[in-house]
Design a protein around this motif. Sequence first.
Motif, PDB file in Angstrom:
ATOM      1  N   ARG A  24       0.817  -1.201   0.000  1.00  0.00           N
ATOM      2  CA  ARG A  24       0.000   0.000   0.000  1.00  0.00           C
ATOM      3  C   ARG A  24       0.859   1.263   0.000  1.00  0.00           C
ATOM      4  N   VAL A  25       0.271   2.342  -0.502  1.00  0.00           N
ATOM      5  CA  VAL A  25       0.802   3.683  -0.293  1.00  0.00           C
ATOM      6  C   VAL A  25      -0.389   4.539   0.110  1.00  0.00           C
ATOM      7  N   LEU A  26      -0.254   5.257   1.223  1.00  0.00           N
ATOM      8  CA  LEU A  26      -1.369   5.959   1.834  1.00  0.00           C
ATOM      9  C   LEU A  26      -1.188   7.469   1.739  1.00  0.00           C
ATOM     10  N   PHE A  27      -2.287   8.158   1.493  1.00  0.00           N
ATOM     11  CA  PHE A  27      -2.299   9.621   1.452  1.00  0.00           C
ATOM     12  C   PHE A  27      -3.424  10.138   2.335  1.00  0.00           C
ATOM     13  N   ASP A  28      -3.277  11.375   2.799  1.00  0.00           N
ATOM     14  CA  ASP A  28      -4.344  11.943   3.623  1.00  0.00           C
ATOM     15  C   ASP A  28      -5.288  12.824   2.817  1.00  0.00           C
ATOM     16  N   ARG A  29      -5.118  12.858   1.505  1.00  0.00           N
ATOM     17  CA  ARG A  29      -6.021  13.604   0.630  1.00  0.00           C
ATOM     18  C   ARG A  29      -6.320  12.752  -0.606  1.00  0.00           C
ATOM     19  N   SER A  30      -7.573  12.737  -1.022  1.00  0.00           N
ATOM     20  CA  SER A  30      -7.948  11.940  -2.191  1.00  0.00           C
ATOM     21  C   SER A  30      -7.294  12.462  -3.464  1.00  0.00           C
ATOM     22  N   HIS A  31      -7.124  13.778  -3.562  1.00  0.00           N
ATOM     23  CA  HIS A  31      -6.531  14.296  -4.802  1.00  0.00           C
ATOM     24  C   HIS A  31      -5.093  13.800  -4.962  1.00  0.00           C
ATOM     25  N   MET A  32      -4.398  13.524  -3.855  1.00  0.00           N
ATOM     26  CA  MET A  32      -3.046  12.980  -3.935  1.00  0.00           C
ATOM     27  C   MET A  32      -3.087  11.528  -4.406  1.00  0.00           C
ATOM     28  N   ALA A  33      -4.093  10.774  -3.935  1.00  0.00           N
ATOM     29  CA  ALA A  33      -4.246   9.386  -4.368  1.00  0.00           C
ATOM     30  C   ALA A  33      -4.560   9.318  -5.859  1.00  0.00           C
ATOM     31  N   ILE A  34      -5.423  10.217  -6.323  1.00  0.00           N
ATOM     32  CA  ILE A  34      -5.775  10.259  -7.748  1.00  0.00           C
ATOM     33  C   ILE A  34      -4.559  10.605  -8.589  1.00  0.00           C
ATOM     34  N   ASP A  35      -3.806  11.614  -8.153  1.00  0.00           N
ATOM     35  CA  ASP A  35      -2.610  12.010  -8.903  1.00  0.00           C
ATOM     36  C   ASP A  35      -1.563  10.895  -8.899  1.00  0.00           C
TER      37      ASP A  35
END
Length: 306
Positions: free
Chosen positions: A213-224
């Motif tokens: 996994r790689v985790l982000f605290d913002r969805s826009h970062m996950a999308i990018d």
Amino acid sequence: MYLPLRAISVFHAAARSGSISAAADELNVTPSAVSQQIQALETHLGTSLMVKVGRGVALTEAGERYFSMIAEEIDRISEATQSIRGLRPVTLLTVRATPTLSSKWLLPRLKGFLDANPDLEVRLNGTNEVTDFTRETVDVEIRHGRGQWPGLYTEGLTEELFFPVCRPDYAAPGSLTAEDLMHHRLIQSVKSQVQWPYWFSLNKLSPPNQMRRVLFDRSHMAIDAAADGIGLALESSLMMWRELRDGALVCPLRHPPRVAQTTQWVVCPVDSLRKKKVSLFLDWLKEEVKQWQAQQFIPPGMPGAK
């Protein structure tokens, strides 16, 4: 208590523009003078507010929090000052929304609202902080959650579809099964209401004990991150509509299950609905949602796909 008002106003200008040089041009001072004022404010507060990023600046977590607390008050002071000077009266509409919805969905559409309402100025506050309408001068909030806020007008923005996506050169549309996904790097926004373990359970699969996994605290970062080819993201059709439209992201699953939720809610005090600026924004917002729904991408093989 001493307040470094000059330093606060300089920080506000730099934070709003994201640039020391732009703030210097606005304030008619040198960039070094702007930097000195910000450093003085950081010393006064005892914390770092900004860091250099390339040719610009980015706010630290403390800087974001401080900016969100002072920005509206400084805007009110500016509006009052212009009014006293006899300049054009300004009607300011302040909208608060999550960072991802603000940048991925609202901002690309905002020009239409501004063009249709030239007498309105809009302040778009992209934050996850919940508005205290009794204390803050926010007109409308689009809040992430489950829609349970008694005493406030609350209406779901729209139903969103959640499904895996990746770059087309990472995996072609319809080329993978749900079981295949367990062997890939999985991208996740930790604040999303739909997480990978739940998605695997819908496919009657138990996720591996050690998911990559790689985790982000913002969805826009996950999308990018998915658009950059890092792996597979599980995200909302509402937030990644443009990447889907442009072909930057595709659904690699052959028969994705339908996962539909409403995660974004329009929230404001009931009395605010009588304000013309609020009603104009809500009417525009509903029309934009209708247009998006008519054009929404539904992966082939998902129930409801054409």
